[in-house]
Design an enzyme around this catalytic site. Structure first.
Site, PDB file in Angstrom:
ATOM      1  CE1 TYR A  26      -2.705   3.249   4.425  1.00  0.00           C
ATOM      2  CE2 TYR A  26      -1.794   1.781   2.752  1.00  0.00           C
ATOM      3  CZ  TYR A  26      -2.108   2.050   4.068  1.00  0.00           C
ATOM      4  OH  TYR A  26      -1.825   1.116   5.033  1.00  0.00           O
ATOM      5  CD  GLU A  48      -2.920  -4.578   7.342  1.00  0.00           C
ATOM      6  OE1 GLU A  48      -3.260  -5.553   6.653  1.00  0.00           O
ATOM      7  OE2 GLU A  48      -2.366  -3.573   6.851  1.00  0.00           O
ATOM      8  CD1 TRP A  56      -4.522  -0.950   1.337  1.00  0.00           C
ATOM      9  CD2 TRP A  56      -5.356  -1.861   3.190  1.00  0.00           C
ATOM     10  NE1 TRP A  56      -4.553   0.031   2.315  1.00  0.00           N
ATOM     11  CE2 TRP A  56      -5.060  -0.505   3.462  1.00  0.00           C
ATOM     12  CE3 TRP A  56      -5.911  -2.633   4.204  1.00  0.00           C
ATOM     13  CZ2 TRP A  56      -5.288   0.084   4.707  1.00  0.00           C
ATOM     14  CZ3 TRP A  56      -6.139  -2.051   5.453  1.00  0.00           C
ATOM     15  CH2 TRP A  56      -5.824  -0.709   5.694  1.00  0.00           C
TER      16      TRP A  56
END
Length: 201
Positions: A26, A48, A56
């Site tokens: 990522y 988000e 996350w």
């Protein structure tokens, strides 16, 4: 200066890239590269927002489930979701089952449609908040910025929800509106080169 993670391949990366196995891909392939695709921008705002109060890693692990649950984040499709869809999503163990966040994603899809009518694209709106170089601090030294505060206010004024300054800053980091890779990170120059070539909407 942000600490670096010295990867098995011998390269230094942002420290957070070494905190979970799926973070390096990522970090290397997505985070910080400029994005002008409206569907991807909408997806990131939603993810988000879902991350708020969570890690996350939790969201990234569930991203494919989120995509399946939210019509690949086609905001025109999500804008048509109704209470039946909310109840369906609340039963979906593959995503974060938070009514407020689910309802905000549907609301924000409708606001996204309005924004496209007003600005021509989500990209044109979001990229209008790209800060100038002299506004940026030391990479990864902050969780909000004047630009993220301004973006948050502008979104809220248009009826978006779960879009506070911290959420907006994380969005800006990920979508390449700023290059927040740590100084010394192997990806910093690559993302900066991509930003230099990027045609602003």
């Amino acid at each position: 200066m942000a600490e670096l993670y010295h990867s098995p391949d011998g390269n230094a990366r942002c420290r957070w890239a070494g905190t979970a196995p799926d973070f390096i891909d990522y970090h290397d392939d997505e985070w910080g590269y400029p994005v002008d695709d409206d569907q991807r921008l909408f997806e990131k705002v939603c993810l988000e927002s879902f991350q708020s109060g969570l890690s996350w890693r939790t969201i990234l692990e569930k991203r494919e489930n989120f995509r399946a649950a939210f019509a690949q984040f086609d905001f025109h499709a999500v804008a048509q979701f109704d209470e039946t869809d909310v109840e369906r999503l609340l039963q979906d163990a593959g995503i974060v089952r938070h009514r407020g966040k689910i309802e905000s994603a549907i609301n924000n899809a409708k606001r996204a449609q309005e924004m496209v009518d007003e600005f021509g694209s989500l990209a044109r709106f979001f990229w209008s908040f790209e800060p100038s170089a002299d506004e940026l601090g030391v990479p990864q030294s902050q969780s909000t910025s004047p630009a993220s505060v301004a973006l948050s206010k502008a979104l809220k004024k248009r009826g978006w929800k779960f879009v506070g300054p911290t959420t907006c800053f994380a969005f800006m980091q990920a979508m390449g509106l700023i290059n927040d890779h740590a100084v010394g990170c192997v990806m910093r120059e690559k993302t900066e080169a991509a930003r230099a070539k990027f045609k602003r909407p």
